[in-house]
Design an enzyme around this catalytic site. Structure first.
Site, PDB file in Angstrom:
ATOM      1  N   PRO A 221       8.594 -36.390  39.456  1.00  0.00           N
ATOM      2  CA  PRO A 221       7.140 -36.261  39.228  1.00  0.00           C
ATOM      3  C   PRO A 221       6.776 -35.487  37.956  1.00  0.00           C
ATOM      4  CG  PRO A 221       7.840 -34.590  40.769  1.00  0.00           C
ATOM      5  CD  PRO A 221       9.083 -35.395  40.438  1.00  0.00           C
ATOM      6  N   GLY A 222       7.792 -35.006  37.213  1.00  0.00           N
ATOM      7  CA  GLY A 222       7.473 -34.404  35.924  1.00  0.00           C
ATOM      8  C   GLY A 222       7.990 -33.003  35.700  1.00  0.00           C
ATOM      9  N   LYS A 305      25.648 -36.012  37.557  1.00  0.00           N
ATOM     10  CA  LYS A 305      25.855 -35.755  38.980  1.00  0.00           C
ATOM     11  C   LYS A 305      27.349 -35.828  39.307  1.00  0.00           C
ATOM     12  CE  LYS A 305      21.398 -35.757  39.123  1.00  0.00           C
ATOM     13  NZ  LYS A 305      20.619 -34.517  39.197  1.00  0.00           N
TER      14      LYS A 305
END
Length: 360
Positions: A221-222, A305
């Site tokens: 979401p930012g 990751k």
């Protein structure tokens, strides 16, 4: 001295030990690690006296991925007498170089951190005693060695020192950052920490300057976009999900609902490429390399990751492949990688292009 103590994230002692073993072998300083699972540290014992000093001088701390701090230490002081803990410490540091700073720390575990209140109180009288003895300068000197005490249990500590030009500048090797109340996610702290670790503070005004353009792949979401926006940059935020409205309201963000692996910036004026996508690390590393080879960005910070098993081997392979990819395409670069405090099952990589090659 023939012991080196390295702090790490609890649960990553095996990776830290494997890395320091490889680095020591490369320097032809031979020894073996002592590892206790979830302890938050690794103790490496060299066979030859003096090799610990050699290691902390010759091994660049910035090239260690899993270590948060590195210091030469004497064997652990155990059962310090409650009525006089200072005298055994003064005796232990008699042959140390004179230090310009003192840090009384613990490993980053819940059990050890319960000692931090004691550490804070103990620091003042210990500093006074060290200065009186001559083990420390009369005033703090950031250019001189740092004296470390690492309490692993009540009355039990390692005593050692690091070099200020080749260590972490942070207490316990951890930047103390506050989560901004208006940030859309806690992942924002990953990128903020990366800036502190990878970009010298005196270069922020030129390398993290207002008016620059950045691209955030997998932005929703930012959290990472927020770090660029608060530095007055303009951002192409690339994600099929929704961005925080607070970021869109700034007028500094262009949201592209697109696949981060297929996106191409509309103008080739991007300084910063950042990426925290949950994808296979080899795929992300190749994508970052492609952007730099094409001249689409000047610097990049991204996360890789880690798998559940073989984490250290995966890191080495992905970074080595990325370096070869850049070298084969004639890109001059500086690469750093670190398992940051705000990372979990991932490492953060920074690459800076060192040439002015024009974009394709």
């Amino acid at each position: 001295m023939n012991h080196v103590l390295l702090y790490c994230r609890p649960g990553f002692e095996k990776e830290c030990a494997g890395e320091v073993q490889d680095k020591a072998n490369t320097l032809e300083l031979f020894g073996f690690p002592r590892v206790k699972n979830n302890s938050g540290y690794v103790l490496f014992e060299f066979y030859q006296p003096g090799d610990a000093e050699q290691f902390i001088q010759r091994q660049p701390f910035s090239e260690l991925i899993f270590a948060r701090q590195m210091m030469a230490v004497v064997p652990m002081l155990a059962d310090l007498p409650p009525d006089d803990r200072i005298s055994p410490i003064l005796e232990a540091v008699a042959d140390f170089p004179r230090c310009g700073d003192l840090r009384v720390e613990t490993p980053d575990t819940n059990e050890a951190k319960e000692l931090l209140k004691f550490c804070r109180k103990f620091t003042v009288p210990l500093r006074q005693a060290l200065r009186k003895q001559g083990g420390m300068y009369a005033k703090d000197n950031p250019k001189k060695p740092v004296l470390h005490l690492c309490f692993v249990a009540p009355g039990c500590c390692f005593v050692g020192y690091s070099y200020s030009h080749n260590n972490s500048a942070f207490f316990m090797g951890i930047p103390r950052l506050k989560f901004p109340a208006d940030a859309p996610s806690r992942s924002t702290l990953k990128l903020e920490e990366a800036f502190h670790v990878f970009i010298p503070r005196e270069e922020w005004d030129t390398r993290l300057a207002s008016g620059m353009w950045g691209v955030d792949l997998g932005a929703c979401p930012g959290g990472w976009t927020y770090q660029l926006v608060k530095r007055s940059m303009f951002v192409h935020a690339v994600d099929n999900g929704q961005m925080a409205q607070s970021l869109m309201d700034t007028g500094q963000v262009k949201h592209h609902e697109a696949d981060g692996f297929k996106f191409e910036p509309p103008r080739k004026n991007v300084t910063w490429l950042v990426c925290d996508m949950v994808e296979k690390p080899a795929r992300v590393a190749h994508l970052m390399g492609s952007w730099l080879i094409k001249g689409w960005a000047k610097e990049s910070i991204f996360n890789l990751k880690l798998p559940m098993k073989g984490r250290y081997d995966e890191v080495l392979q992905d970074i080595e492949n990325l370096k070869l990819y850049l070298i084969e395409n004639g890109v001059k670069f500086k690469l750093q990688a670190k398992h940051l405090y705000h990372d979990r099952e991932e490492i953060t990589v920074h690459i800076q292009r060192l040439d002015n090659r024009a974009p394709y």
